[in-house]
Design a protein around this motif. Structure first.
Motif, mmCIF file in Angstrom:
data_model
loop_
_atom_site.group_PDB
_atom_site.id
_atom_site.type_symbol
_atom_site.label_atom_id
_atom_site.label_comp_id
_atom_site.label_asym_id
_atom_site.label_seq_id
_atom_site.Cartn_x
_atom_site.Cartn_y
_atom_site.Cartn_z
ATOM 1 N N ILE A 170 101.154 65.683 84.078
ATOM 2 C CA ILE A 170 102.303 64.772 83.970
ATOM 3 C C ILE A 170 102.126 63.596 84.917
ATOM 4 O O ILE A 170 101.792 63.773 86.096
ATOM 5 N N LEU A 171 102.358 62.399 84.377
ATOM 6 C CA LEU A 171 102.383 61.169 85.165
ATOM 7 C C LEU A 171 103.644 60.408 84.804
ATOM 8 O O LEU A 171 103.897 60.133 83.630
ATOM 9 N N LEU A 172 104.461 60.091 85.790
ATOM 10 C CA LEU A 172 105.691 59.341 85.544
ATOM 11 C C LEU A 172 105.695 58.068 86.362
ATOM 12 O O LEU A 172 105.038 57.972 87.407
ATOM 13 N N VAL A 173 106.440 57.066 85.879
ATOM 14 C CA VAL A 173 106.631 55.848 86.652
ATOM 15 C C VAL A 173 108.120 55.646 86.883
ATOM 16 O O VAL A 173 108.953 56.070 86.084
ATOM 17 N N SER A 174 108.461 55.026 88.012
ATOM 18 C CA SER A 174 109.859 54.828 88.372
ATOM 19 C C SER A 174 109.986 53.685 89.363
ATOM 20 O O SER A 174 109.030 53.335 90.058
ATOM 21 N N GLN A 175 111.185 53.104 89.414
ATOM 22 C CA GLN A 175 111.514 52.132 90.448
ATOM 23 C C GLN A 175 112.184 52.804 91.635
ATOM 24 O O GLN A 175 112.352 52.180 92.685
ATOM 25 N N GLN A 176 112.587 54.071 91.467
ATOM 26 C CA GLN A 176 113.372 54.762 92.468
ATOM 27 C C GLN A 176 112.533 55.772 93.239
ATOM 28 O O GLN A 176 111.958 56.686 92.653
ATOM 29 N N MET A 177 112.480 55.609 94.551
ATOM 30 C CA MET A 177 111.724 56.539 95.374
ATOM 31 C C MET A 177 112.317 57.945 95.305
ATOM 32 O O MET A 177 111.599 58.944 95.424
ATOM 33 N N GLU A 178 113.600 58.046 95.072
ATOM 34 C CA GLU A 178 114.255 59.354 94.963
ATOM 35 C C GLU A 178 113.637 60.175 93.833
ATOM 36 O O GLU A 178 113.459 61.388 93.958
ATOM 37 N N ASP A 179 113.307 59.513 92.706
ATOM 38 C CA ASP A 179 112.681 60.218 91.591
ATOM 39 C C ASP A 179 111.311 60.753 91.982
ATOM 40 O O ASP A 179 110.920 61.847 91.566
ATOM 41 N N ILE A 180 110.573 59.971 92.770
ATOM 42 C CA ILE A 180 109.249 60.385 93.218
ATOM 43 C C ILE A 180 109.348 61.593 94.134
ATOM 44 O O ILE A 180 108.610 62.575 94.002
ATOM 45 N N TYR A 181 110.287 61.556 95.092
ATOM 46 C CA TYR A 181 110.472 62.685 96.006
ATOM 47 C C TYR A 181 110.884 63.944 95.233
ATOM 48 O O TYR A 181 110.488 65.060 95.565
ATOM 49 N N ARG A 182 111.688 63.748 94.227
ATOM 50 C CA ARG A 182 112.285 64.861 93.497
ATOM 51 C C ARG A 182 111.249 65.677 92.718
ATOM 52 O O ARG A 182 111.359 66.901 92.616
ATOM 53 N N THR A 235 107.362 64.748 92.136
ATOM 54 C CA THR A 235 105.903 64.610 92.144
ATOM 55 C C THR A 235 105.218 65.336 93.303
ATOM 56 O O THR A 235 105.796 65.556 94.358
ATOM 57 N N ASP A 236 103.949 65.662 93.068
ATOM 58 C CA ASP A 236 103.092 66.200 94.117
ATOM 59 C C ASP A 236 102.369 65.073 94.848
ATOM 60 O O ASP A 236 102.132 65.162 96.046
ATOM 61 N N TYR A 237 101.998 64.050 94.087
ATOM 62 C CA TYR A 237 101.319 62.876 94.647
ATOM 63 C C TYR A 237 101.871 61.627 93.976
ATOM 64 O O TYR A 237 102.264 61.672 92.797
ATOM 65 N N PHE A 238 101.877 60.526 94.710
ATOM 66 C CA PHE A 238 102.339 59.277 94.111
ATOM 67 C C PHE A 238 101.537 58.106 94.666
ATOM 68 O O PHE A 238 100.875 58.189 95.705
ATOM 69 N N SER A 239 101.602 57.009 93.932
ATOM 70 C CA SER A 239 100.957 55.771 94.334
ATOM 71 C C SER A 239 101.932 54.624 94.094
ATOM 72 O O SER A 239 102.936 54.788 93.391
ATOM 73 N N THR A 240 101.640 53.470 94.654
ATOM 74 C CA THR A 240 102.479 52.291 94.471
ATOM 75 C C THR A 240 101.696 51.201 93.761
ATOM 76 O O THR A 240 100.593 50.843 94.188
ATOM 77 N N PRO A 250 104.353 62.696 98.852
ATOM 78 C CA PRO A 250 105.596 61.991 99.198
ATOM 79 C C PRO A 250 106.044 62.219 100.641
ATOM 80 O O PRO A 250 106.492 61.292 101.309
ATOM 81 N N GLU A 251 105.908 63.460 101.131
ATOM 82 C CA GLU A 251 106.372 63.732 102.493
ATOM 83 C C GLU A 251 105.527 63.013 103.536
ATOM 84 O O GLU A 251 106.021 62.638 104.602
ATOM 85 N N MET A 252 104.252 62.785 103.226
ATOM 86 C CA MET A 252 103.397 62.045 104.148
ATOM 87 C C MET A 252 103.829 60.587 104.219
ATOM 88 O O MET A 252 103.865 59.986 105.299
ATOM 89 N N ALA A 253 104.156 60.017 103.076
ATOM 90 C CA ALA A 253 104.600 58.622 103.048
ATOM 91 C C ALA A 253 105.931 58.462 103.782
ATOM 92 O O ALA A 253 106.162 57.458 104.458
ATOM 93 N N TYR A 254 106.785 59.474 103.679
ATOM 94 C CA TYR A 254 108.107 59.389 104.289
ATOM 95 C C TYR A 254 108.033 59.472 105.812
ATOM 96 O O TYR A 254 108.678 58.697 106.523
#
Length: 319
Positions: free
Chosen positions: A197-209, A211-216, A229-233
């Motif tokens: 699964i790969l999703l895109v979003s404008q909301q960081m909350e969706d990413i935290y909710r 994903t295991d990994y994310f990019s910008t 996500p926790e590393m980025a936070y």
């Protein structure tokens, strides 16, 4: 130390991807290798090209440069296929693209009409139950709630035994309760079907909710390295970068600047004296709005902090 065993199939890779519309460069020289055992996310501002990137990865748009491969097999161009898209990769847009005058069951069945009748109906039953749509299977798509419509769009996409699923802003139409339910079902789908699964979003909350990994994906067309996500936070490399991933406190104390997250503090006897001005319960935690001299600070806690004042030691000195 984490050791990942790479699966023998379903690795999705992109090399040197670029996409140009007219004189506008949406993205350039993007490369990635995605393992289906994880859920990935891409965040970015509106208009940077997130949806277009999903279209390229799912075979609906040819890139201007570079290529996409699955199991090291390069995708053929659209001109080399009868119709856009790839049978191994599903794409669910923010508009759902359902047959609005057909029922839930009919929508899913239409995705696998070529299957033998017995296998097809068994698969439809399984997907309806998996996405918790079995109780509304006879309801027309247009009469479903927004959350049910989103789940139906995903159910229709995965019916044909996908290997990857692309989700475009999957939580955009939903309230908090329906977001939570959809997140739970996507995770269930990921585990039970083994689909990447790969999703895109404008909301960081969706990413935290989810994903295991994310990019910008940045406005200059570059894609950052995938990270947890926790590393980025919690890794506050710079104030400007940290603010992109959540609320950040900034306090000047004893001639130095301190930066820390609302949940990144310790109660101590020799820290910054804060006066709690207001407390709000947001349904999950207590948000404490505090004051230090003319500066405002927000602290998160599972319970009420002392009302008169609290002494806080910032986690990070970024001076």
């Amino acid at each position: 130390i984490e050791i990942f065993l790479m699966p023998s199939r379903s690795m999705l890779e992109a090399k040197g991807l670029g996409l140009i519309y007219g004189e506008r460069i949406l993205f350039k020289n993007l490369s990635m290798a995605l393992n289906p055992k994880f859920v990935y996310g891409i965040i970015g501002e509106s208009g940077v090209g997130k949806t277009s990137l999903l279209h390229v990865l799912s075979g609906n748009i040819d890139p201007t440069s570079g290529f996409v491969s699955l199991d090291h097999k390069v995708f053929p161009k659209i001109s080399q296929r009868l119709i856009p898209g790839l049978p191994e990769i599903g794409f669910v847009s923010a508009q759902f693209n359902l047959d609005w005058n057909h029922s839930c069951r009919e929508n899913i069945r239409e995705a696998i009409l070529s299957w033998p009748n017995k296998e097809r109906e068994s698969r439809v039953d399984k997907i309806l139950k998996l996405m918790e749509l079995d109780k509304v299977q006879r309801t027309l798509a247009k009469d479903l709630s927004s959350g049910e419509q989103q789940r139906l769009a995903i159910a229709r996409a995965v019916a044909c035994n996908l290997r990857w699923l692309m989700l475009d802003e999957p939580f955009g139409h939903l309230d908090a309760k329906r977001k939570s339910k959809l997140c739970e079902l996507i995770q269930k789908l990921h585990r039970s079907e083994g689909v990447g699964i790969l999703l895109v979003s404008q909301q960081m909350e969706d990413i935290y909710r989810l994903t295991d990994y994310f990019s910008t994906l940045k406005s200059n067309g570059r894609l950052t390295k995938f990270q947890r996500p926790e590393m980025a936070y919690f890794k506050l490399t710079s104030p400007a970068e940290a603010k992109r991933f959540g609320c950040l406190n900034e306090v000047e104390w004893q001639g130095q600047h301190y930066y820390f997250r609302p949940n990144q503090y310790e109660i101590t006897a020799n820290g910054i004296p804060l006066e709690v001005v207001r407390v709000v319960f947001n349904g999950y935690i207590f948000e404490h709005f505090c004051r230090f001299e003319n500066q405002e600070v927000i602290l998160y806690a599972l319970n009420h902090l002392p009302q008169t004042y609290t002494l806080v030691a910032p986690w990070l000195d970024n001076s």
